[in-house]
Structures are given as structure tokens and as C-alpha cells.
Design an enzyme around this catalytic site. Structure first.
Site, mmCIF file in Angstrom:
data_model
loop_
_atom_site.group_PDB
_atom_site.id
_atom_site.type_symbol
_atom_site.label_atom_id
_atom_site.label_comp_id
_atom_site.label_asym_id
_atom_site.label_seq_id
_atom_site.Cartn_x
_atom_site.Cartn_y
_atom_site.Cartn_z
ATOM 1 N N VAL A 18 0.884 -1.054 0.030
ATOM 2 C CA VAL A 18 0.110 0.052 0.041
ATOM 3 C C VAL A 18 0.917 1.409 0.088
ATOM 4 C CG1 VAL A 18 -1.907 1.233 1.242
ATOM 5 C CG2 VAL A 18 -1.730 -1.161 1.405
ATOM 6 N N LYS A 107 -5.768 -2.175 10.697
ATOM 7 C CA LYS A 107 -6.949 -2.601 11.264
ATOM 8 C C LYS A 107 -6.721 -3.445 12.562
ATOM 9 C CE LYS A 107 -6.502 -5.769 7.757
ATOM 10 N NZ LYS A 107 -6.273 -5.355 6.361
ATOM 11 N N LYS A 207 -12.227 -6.118 11.617
ATOM 12 C CA LYS A 207 -12.879 -5.154 10.855
ATOM 13 C C LYS A 207 -14.326 -4.942 11.488
ATOM 14 C CE LYS A 207 -10.417 -6.158 6.762
ATOM 15 N NZ LYS A 207 -10.246 -7.219 5.497
#
Ligand code: NAP
Length: 448
Positions: A18, A107, A207
Site C-alpha cells: 500500500v 485494522k 474489521k
């Protein structure tokens, strides 16, 4: 005339799948992002473990450093994309302490230390943005926090883990076995070499904790999330669901429930039966979707890529622009709220429908015995189908004979809504009954 923008120093921690894409897009689209943010976003540096490691994209070598702490000093915005708990937590606290706004996709960290980070940010008027932490590229955090701030969320049902959706979808569409699909998913890079975090639903539970905390203004500790994985889902269960026009999906369910007259919430992750007519049934491959039921808005569905370097980078950059706007405007704003602070109810209080599949002796009186056990347990029967499909063998064997010489039938019982407690007590009694050879499966039915 080009406006004179203020310059904001952006520190990036991590340049993996990312982070490298975030750096590349920041550098490529600098002018456009400046216009949207009202500030020039100057990438001050990128902290990594190994400055010489190969990267997915070409990035200027002079930006790399192994000294994250020095990079954070003087940054206006810190983007944390390292993952893991430490040192990510320590760096984010340092960033907040030095007046930076923070963007993270972590997360695991938010599900375990979210309240600590939000409180630290509140104290100094900083903001923590985490759009990418719940379902990758899908905008769901901002809709829950901002767009739906005037509504009351009743329930969220999410397919929030791409790997498990890919596995269950291939089992459904190709009639493949769990182990075979998992092996192929690992070969194609959809699943990790150690798939535990995905197939045992740890990732989805993180999540779910993030989504429920936000939707219900309640601190939801990860330990309060009921979690079941997909390793027990067999090809036979998938086939049986298909025959009944249903599909098995790993769902993260967050909902408001009533426990003895008190408003509570339930947060759970498990494989569940969903009707093929439900929008979540059409989420295929590694895609994610979050289905939100709100009191006034009604049903809403958010769909898209739940992972992927560049896809997730989109959500991260959206947060960077928000953080920059806030940084320029100043003011503390309202941070994450836990003012409702509802209790998170144990799984036993959850009310839903179930499908119980039993292998039973095929002889007179069996159905009456089973109906009696269900009724005594407060579980009311909606449908009963006697089928010849045997869950324990790959080939259907009508009237398979057991060692006792009594043939076996398969009973698929659909129940009306009942509590998990009533259901599990009843299933335990069914398992002990003389007429039941085996409880082949118990699945919740969601979305009805
Ligand atoms: P990744 O590919 O493993 O990259 C991690 C990066 O962090 C690497 O560049 C690594 O440096 C650096 N790093 C790790 N520990 C460090 C340390 N102690 N000090 C300095 N740098 C350190 O991870 P990713 O897949 O990009 O994921 C980043 C975050 O985004 C995670 O929180 C993840 O859960 C979240 N996320 C990822 C996705 C996805 O599709 N990948 C989707 C949604 C959310 P080196 O390169 O030098 O090793």
C-alpha cells in the site's frame, strides 16, 4: 492564477504493497491533490526497515530512511502503513503528540488500541483517519461517521474478507473442496502461506470491531466479537445451500439488539446462509461489500475492492486530503465517540434463524421425537426437508444403511427466529437423542 497554497509536510511510514502506491500517487498527482486539499502535500520522507529493499514502483531513493522518529518530528500529516501493533502504535502516539494528523490503514492496531489512539488525538485536537482499515478501497468509514451521522444504524452485514469470499465463491460456483480452493488461492497470491488470519476470521473480526464501534458509538473490544472461521464449511453444505437457492458467505454482523429491555449490540463473524436474492449473494471473487440497514435511509450497499495495493492507496489518499483540509482549517472537530457505550451482548442473546442438518434413523416416529425436542427447547420449526444427500460422503447414497441395519435419512430443518442460547441447548439435546446419528451442520440464516 494558481493559488498560493500552504505547504504541509507528509511523513510516510512503510512502503510495502500500500505505502509504495501511496507515495507514487502523491508524487504523480501532487498538483491535483493540492487543489483538492487546499495545501501542497510535500512527501518529506518514507520510513522503512530496509532502504535497499526492492519496491513495487520506482520512488526517489533520497526519500527513504530507517529513522521513522526523526521523520515524524515536524510532520503535519503522518501516514502509517507499516502494519502490526508495535512500533506502529508508538509512532502514531508520537505523531499525535507532536501535533500531526494521522492516517492509518492498520485494522489490527485500531481493533486493539483504537480508543487509546482516539483519546490521545482528542486531547490535543488532532485527527485519526482510517478509511482503508475496514474494507480496503470501499468508502464505508466516512459514510458511517459523516453521511449517516443523522440516522440510526440498525444492522451492518459485511463481506469484509476477500480471501474467504474468494474461497467460498469458488466452492459455490465450481463445486470445489475447501482444501483445493485454499491451495489454489495460496498459489495465486490471494491467500497467505499461513491463512489463519483469514480462514479463522481474525481479520474479519478486527474489521467488525471497527465498524461496530463507529456505527454504535461504543467501544467494542476485539475479545467481545464472536468469531467462527470457514474451515468447517464443506462442499456438501455449499451444495445443499445451492439446492435451496442460498449461498454461504462469511459475514461480519453488527446489530442493535434488545437484551432484557436494555439496548445492547451484538458483533459476530461466522459463515451464514444468505438467500440468493439478497444483494450480498452477488458479491463474487475477492470482492467485499458492506450492507447497512439504517432507520431512516433504509438499506444501503457499499461494494468494491477490499484489498490490493493501489486500491487501498485510494482510500488512504482520500484520508490524506481530509487530514490536510482539517489541518489547514484548524479546530479540534469532534473525534470518535463512545458516548452511547452500549454493552456488547454475548452470542447467546443473538436472535436469528437457523438451519440444522441431522443424520437420523429412517424409521417411524423419528420426526415426532425431533419435533418434540425442538419444541421443548423453544425452537419453532419453519420447514423440514428430508433429503438423500449425505454430508459425510462425497457421493449421495439414498437410504444409506448404518451399522445397526437401520437406514439413515438426512433431515434439513429450517427454524423460525430463536436465541442462540435456545438453539445451542436444543442442538445439544438433539445430539444426545437416540434417533439422531449425527448433527451434520448448524448454520445461521442471515438477511431475512
Ligand atoms: P507490507 O507490504 O508488509 O509493507 C509494510 C511496510 O512497512 C514495508 O515497507 C516495511 O519496510 C515497513 N515496516 C514494517 N515494519 C517497520 C518498522 N518497524 N520500521 C519501519 N518500517 C517498517 O504491508 P501492506 O500490505 O502495505 O499493509 C500496510 C497496512 O495497510 C497494514 O496495516 C495492512 O493491514 C493495511 N491494509 C493493507 C491492505 C492490502 O491490500 N495490502 C488492505 C487494507 C489495509 P520494508 O519494506 O523495508 O520491509
Amino acid at each position: 492564477m494558481t493559488p498560493e497554497y500552504r505547504r504541509l509536510r507528509v511523513a510516510l511510514l512503510g512502503a510495502g504493497a500500500v505505502g509504495s502506491q501511496v507515495a507514487s500517487l502523491l508524487l504523480q498527482h501532487g498538483d491535483e491533490l493540492a487543489d483538492r486539499a487546499g495545501a501542497v502535500l510535500e512527501l518529506a520522507g518514507i520510513a522503512v526497515r530496509d532502504v535497499n529493499a526492492p519496491r513495487d514502483v520506482d520512488l526517489p531513493a533520497e526519500l527513504f530512511t530507517t529513522d521513522a522518529e526523526s521523520l515524524i518530528v515536524g510532520a503535519d500529516i503522518v501516514i502509517e502503513l507499516m502494519g502490526g501493533i508495535e512500533p506502529a502504535r508508538e509512532y502514531i502516539l508520537q505523531a499525535i503528540g507532536s501535533g500531526a494528523d494521522v492516517v492509518t490503514a492498520n485494522k489490527a492496531l485500531l481493533a486493539t488500541h483504537g480508543p487509546e489512539l482516539f483519546e490521545a488525538a482528542d486531547q490535543v485536537g488532532a485527527s485519526v483517519h482510517y478509511e482503508a482499515a475496514a474494507a480496503g478501497a470501499i468508502p464505508i468509514i466516512r459514510p458511517l461517521r459523516d453521511s449517516l451521522a443523522g440516522d440510526r444504524i440498525v444492522r451492518i452485514m459485511g463481506i469484509v474478507n476477500g480471501t474467504t469470499n474468494y474461497i467460498l465463491d469458488r466452492m459455490d460456483t465450481e463445486g470445489a473442496d475447501f482444501a483445493d480452493v485454499l491451495a489454489e488461492a495460496q498459489r495465486l497470491g490471494y491467500a497467505e502461506a499461513d491463512p489463519t488470519a483469514d480462514v479463522e476470521s481474525y481479520d474479519a473480526a478486527q474489521k467488525a470491531a471497527i465498524l461496530a464501534s463507529l456505527a454504535f458509538h461504543t467501544a467494542v473490544p476485539l475479545e467481545a466479537v464472536h468469531r467462527e472461521g470457514i474451515t468447517g464449511v464443506t462442499k456438501a453444505m455449499i451444495d445443499q445451500a445451492r439446492d435451496a437457492d442460498q449461498v454461504i458467505k462469511l459475514l461480519a454482523v453488527c446489530e442493535r439488539i434488545d437484551v432484557d429491555g436494555a439496548e445492547s449490540i451484538s458483533v459476530r463473524v461466522y459463515p451464514a446462509l444468505v438467500s440468493r436474492t439478497h444483494p450480498l449473494a452477488s458479491v463474487h471473487g475477492a470482492h467485499n461489500a458492506v450492507f447497512v440497514e439504517a432507520e431512516a435511509a433504509g438499506d444501503l450497499m457499499f461494494y468494491g475492492a477490499g484489498a490490493g495495493g493501489i486500491q487501498t492507496a485510494s482510500a488512504v489518499l482520500g484520508d490524506v486530503v481530509s487530514a490536510a483540509r482539517r489541518h489547514i482549517a484548524g479546530g479540534t472537530g469532534v473525534g470518535e465517540s463512545t458516548r452511547a457505550n452500549m454493552p456488547v451482548a454475548p452470542i447467546g442473546h443473538v436472535v436469528t434463524r437457523y438451519q440444522i442438518t441431522l443424520e437420523v434413523d429412517d424409521q417411524p416416529g423419528v420426526l415426532a421425537t425431533i419435533a418434540g425436542i425442538l419444541s421443548d427447547g423453544g425452537v419453532s420449526v419453519a420447514t423440514v426437508v428430508q433429503t438423500v444427500v449425505d454430508l459425510s460422503t462425497p457421493v449421495a447414497e439414498p437410504g444409506r444403511s448404518t451399522g445397526t441395519g437401520i437406514p439413515t435419512a438426512l433431515l434439513v430443518i429450517g427454524t423460525h427466529r430463536a436465541t442462540e442460547q435456545a438453539l445451542s441447548d436444543t442442538v445439544a439435546r438433539l445430539a444426545e437423542s437416540d434417533v439422531v446419528e449425527r448433527v451434520a451442520s448448524v448454520l445461521r440464516v442471515e438477511g431475512e
